[in-house]
Scaffold this motif. Structure first.
Motif, PDB file in Angstrom:
ATOM      1  N   LEU A  33      35.103  38.678  47.036  1.00 16.52           N
ATOM      2  CA  LEU A  33      34.636  39.742  46.132  1.00 16.52           C
ATOM      3  C   LEU A  33      35.074  39.512  44.693  1.00 16.52           C
ATOM      4  CD1 LEU A  33      35.343  42.896  48.345  1.00 16.52           C
ATOM      5  CD2 LEU A  33      33.093  42.004  47.699  1.00 16.52           C
ATOM      6  N   GLY A  34      35.981  38.570  44.486  1.00 14.40           N
ATOM      7  CA  GLY A  34      36.473  38.281  43.148  1.00 14.40           C
ATOM      8  C   GLY A  34      37.393  39.356  42.582  1.00 14.40           C
ATOM      9  N   VAL A  35      38.185  39.998  43.451  1.00 18.55           N
ATOM     10  CA  VAL A  35      39.065  41.081  42.998  1.00 18.55           C
ATOM     11  C   VAL A  35      40.547  40.761  43.186  1.00 18.55           C
ATOM     12  CG1 VAL A  35      37.331  42.891  43.347  1.00 18.55           C
ATOM     13  CG2 VAL A  35      38.876  42.302  45.220  1.00 18.55           C
ATOM     14  N   LEU A  36      40.871  39.477  43.369  1.00 16.86           N
ATOM     15  CA  LEU A  36      42.270  39.104  43.626  1.00 16.86           C
ATOM     16  C   LEU A  36      43.223  39.533  42.517  1.00 16.86           C
ATOM     17  CD1 LEU A  36      42.028  35.606  45.322  1.00 16.86           C
ATOM     18  CD2 LEU A  36      42.913  37.721  46.299  1.00 16.86           C
ATOM     19  N   GLY A  37      42.762  39.660  41.298  1.00 18.01           N
ATOM     20  CA  GLY A  37      43.635  40.040  40.192  1.00 18.01           C
ATOM     21  C   GLY A  37      43.656  41.524  39.887  1.00 18.01           C
ATOM     22  N   ASP A  38      42.899  42.325  40.632  1.00 19.46           N
ATOM     23  CA  ASP A  38      42.840  43.769  40.364  1.00 19.46           C
ATOM     24  C   ASP A  38      44.162  44.452  40.729  1.00 19.46           C
ATOM     25  OD1 ASP A  38      40.258  43.191  39.695  1.00 19.46           O
ATOM     26  OD2 ASP A  38      39.338  44.644  41.063  1.00 19.46           O
ATOM     27  N   ALA A  39      44.537  45.413  39.917  1.00 16.90           N
ATOM     28  CA  ALA A  39      45.827  46.101  40.103  1.00 16.90           C
ATOM     29  C   ALA A  39      45.912  46.803  41.455  1.00 16.90           C
ATOM     30  CB  ALA A  39      46.051  47.093  38.971  1.00 16.90           C
ATOM     31  N   TRP A  40      44.833  47.444  41.894  1.00 17.43           N
ATOM     32  CA  TRP A  40      44.867  48.157  43.172  1.00 17.43           C
ATOM     33  C   TRP A  40      45.111  47.201  44.325  1.00 17.43           C
ATOM     34  CZ3 TRP A  40      41.509  47.050  47.119  1.00 17.43           C
ATOM     35  CH2 TRP A  40      40.352  46.327  46.781  1.00 17.43           C
ATOM     36  N   LEU A  41      44.563  45.981  44.234  1.00 18.71           N
ATOM     37  CA  LEU A  41      44.755  45.009  45.299  1.00 18.71           C
ATOM     38  C   LEU A  41      46.178  44.451  45.276  1.00 18.71           C
ATOM     39  CD1 LEU A  41      43.393  43.507  47.644  1.00 18.71           C
ATOM     40  CD2 LEU A  41      43.095  41.620  46.053  1.00 18.71           C
ATOM     41  N   ILE A  42      46.680  44.162  44.107  1.00 18.08           N
ATOM     42  CA  ILE A  42      48.063  43.673  44.003  1.00 18.08           C
ATOM     43  C   ILE A  42      49.036  44.729  44.523  1.00 18.08           C
ATOM     44  CG2 ILE A  42      49.865  42.971  42.368  1.00 18.08           C
ATOM     45  CD1 ILE A  42      47.520  41.695  40.708  1.00 18.08           C
ATOM     46  N   THR A  43      48.786  45.989  44.175  1.00 14.23           N
ATOM     47  CA  THR A  43      49.617  47.084  44.689  1.00 14.23           C
ATOM     48  C   THR A  43      49.531  47.149  46.212  1.00 14.23           C
ATOM     49  OG1 THR A  43      49.267  48.317  42.645  1.00 14.23           O
ATOM     50  CG2 THR A  43      50.046  49.566  44.563  1.00 14.23           C
ATOM     51  N   SER A  44      48.327  46.982  46.749  1.00 17.15           N
ATOM     52  CA  SER A  44      48.142  46.996  48.203  1.00 17.15           C
ATOM     53  C   SER A  44      48.891  45.855  48.872  1.00 17.15           C
ATOM     54  CB  SER A  44      46.654  46.898  48.560  1.00 17.15           C
ATOM     55  OG  SER A  44      45.972  48.031  48.132  1.00 17.15           O
ATOM     56  N   ILE A  45      48.868  44.687  48.236  1.00 19.84           N
ATOM     57  CA  ILE A  45      49.578  43.534  48.789  1.00 19.84           C
ATOM     58  C   ILE A  45      51.084  43.804  48.821  1.00 19.84           C
ATOM     59  CG2 ILE A  45      50.188  41.121  48.355  1.00 19.84           C
ATOM     60  CD1 ILE A  45      47.271  40.791  47.273  1.00 19.84           C
ATOM     61  N   VAL A  46      51.600  44.367  47.743  1.00 17.51           N
ATOM     62  CA  VAL A  46      53.034  44.681  47.678  1.00 17.51           C
ATOM     63  C   VAL A  46      53.397  45.724  48.737  1.00 17.51           C
ATOM     64  CG1 VAL A  46      54.828  45.736  46.229  1.00 17.51           C
ATOM     65  CG2 VAL A  46      53.293  44.010  45.267  1.00 17.51           C
ATOM     66  N   VAL A  84      39.804  54.132  48.100  1.00 19.07           N
ATOM     67  CA  VAL A  84      39.555  54.633  46.748  1.00 19.07           C
ATOM     68  C   VAL A  84      39.290  53.489  45.764  1.00 19.07           C
ATOM     69  CG1 VAL A  84      40.575  55.909  44.833  1.00 19.07           C
ATOM     70  CG2 VAL A  84      40.863  56.737  47.166  1.00 19.07           C
ATOM     71  N   ARG A  85      40.037  52.413  45.872  1.00 24.47           N
ATOM     72  CA  ARG A  85      39.910  51.248  44.988  1.00 24.47           C
ATOM     73  C   ARG A  85      39.694  51.667  43.534  1.00 24.47           C
ATOM     74  NH1 ARG A  85      35.237  48.392  48.088  1.00 24.47           N
ATOM     75  NH2 ARG A  85      34.307  49.817  46.649  1.00 24.47           N
ATOM     76  N   PRO A  86      40.752  51.991  42.833  1.00 29.72           N
ATOM     77  CA  PRO A  86      40.605  52.395  41.421  1.00 29.72           C
ATOM     78  C   PRO A  86      39.827  51.354  40.625  1.00 29.72           C
ATOM     79  CG  PRO A  86      42.859  52.701  42.169  1.00 29.72           C
ATOM     80  CD  PRO A  86      42.130  51.981  43.264  1.00 29.72           C
ATOM     81  N   GLY A  87      38.865  51.830  39.855  1.00 27.23           N
ATOM     82  CA  GLY A  87      38.025  50.953  39.051  1.00 27.23           C
ATOM     83  C   GLY A  87      36.818  50.413  39.815  1.00 27.23           C
ATOM     84  N   SER A  88      36.651  50.876  41.051  1.00 29.35           N
ATOM     85  CA  SER A  88      35.526  50.402  41.859  1.00 29.35           C
ATOM     86  C   SER A  88      34.206  50.891  41.276  1.00 29.35           C
ATOM     87  CB  SER A  88      35.677  50.928  43.287  1.00 29.35           C
ATOM     88  OG  SER A  88      34.505  50.719  44.021  1.00 29.35           O
ATOM     89  N   THR A  89      33.169  50.114  41.496  1.00 33.23           N
ATOM     90  CA  THR A  89      31.835  50.505  41.029  1.00 33.23           C
ATOM     91  C   THR A  89      31.065  51.264  42.081  1.00 33.23           C
ATOM     92  OG1 THR A  89      30.948  48.381  41.770  1.00 33.23           O
ATOM     93  CG2 THR A  89      31.681  48.523  39.465  1.00 33.23           C
ATOM     94  N   THR A  90      31.676  51.525  43.240  1.00 31.98           N
ATOM     95  CA  THR A  90      30.971  52.228  44.321  1.00 31.98           C
ATOM     96  C   THR A  90      30.941  53.738  44.093  1.00 31.98           C
ATOM     97  OG1 THR A  90      32.962  52.468  45.666  1.00 31.98           O
ATOM     98  CG2 THR A  90      31.600  50.480  46.016  1.00 31.98           C
ATOM     99  N   GLY A  91      31.756  54.217  43.172  1.00 29.64           N
ATOM    100  CA  GLY A  91      31.792  55.650  42.898  1.00 29.64           C
ATOM    101  C   GLY A  91      32.657  56.423  43.870  1.00 29.64           C
TER     102      GLY A  91
END
Length: 158
Positions: free
Chosen positions: A75-88, A150-157
């Motif tokens: 999806l090309g979202v590896l650098g997104d803050a929500w994903l990094i937070t999820s990984i942590v 929720v994925r903050p910043g998501s385009t799905t609304g």
């Protein structure tokens, strides 16, 4: 391919993490009952089963972050803050499970009177501490689940 990866990720989360959270949550109450009982036979078998479920499904749960990372990469979202937070948070949950919950379950199992150890000295606060660590594990997974939806910043609304 992304839909396949996401499907495996979600299914693995449901099938692997769900049983761990339920079994780990049931363990402290069953441990209290078992340690208080004069005949711990049946409850000891239940405790052993709950511990085995936690161990086995924790190992199976490795699939969840593996497919999650593969999905995020596609999806090309590896650098997104929500994903990094999820990984942590996922790493923290895994740490709590492996370093605090599973060893304390094993310690409680060793304290239950049985054929191998007729008069062990149980830690009366052990089940309460285990319940606290299990609650931390469950809250961390709940936070990861919310971030995945929720994925903050998501385009799905969403």
């Amino acid at each position: 391919m992304t839909k396949f990866l996401l499907s495996v990720h979600v299914l693995a989360a449901i099938v692997a993490i769900g049983p761990v959270t339920v079994a780990a949550s049931m363990f402290p109450a069953t441990a209290r009952r078992t340690l208080a009982a004069s005949d711990a036979g049946r409850d000891l078998a239940v405790l052993r089963s709950l511990h085995r479920i936690c161990r086995v499904y924790a190992a199976v749960g490795i699939v969840v972050p593996v497919f999650g990372l593969a999905t995020a990469n596609s999806l090309g979202v590896l650098g997104d803050a929500w994903l990094i937070t999820s990984i942590v948070l996922t790493a923290a949950a895994a740490g709590v499970l492996v370093l605090l919950v599973l060893p304390r379950q094993q310690h409680i199992l060793a304290a239950v009177p049985g054929p191998g150890h007729p008069n062990p000295r149980p830690d009366e606060r052990g089940p309460a501490r285990l319940a606290m660590y299990t609650g931390m594990f469950n809250l961390l997974w709940a936070a990861v689940t919310v971030l995945m939806i929720v994925r903050p910043g998501s385009t799905t609304g969403a």
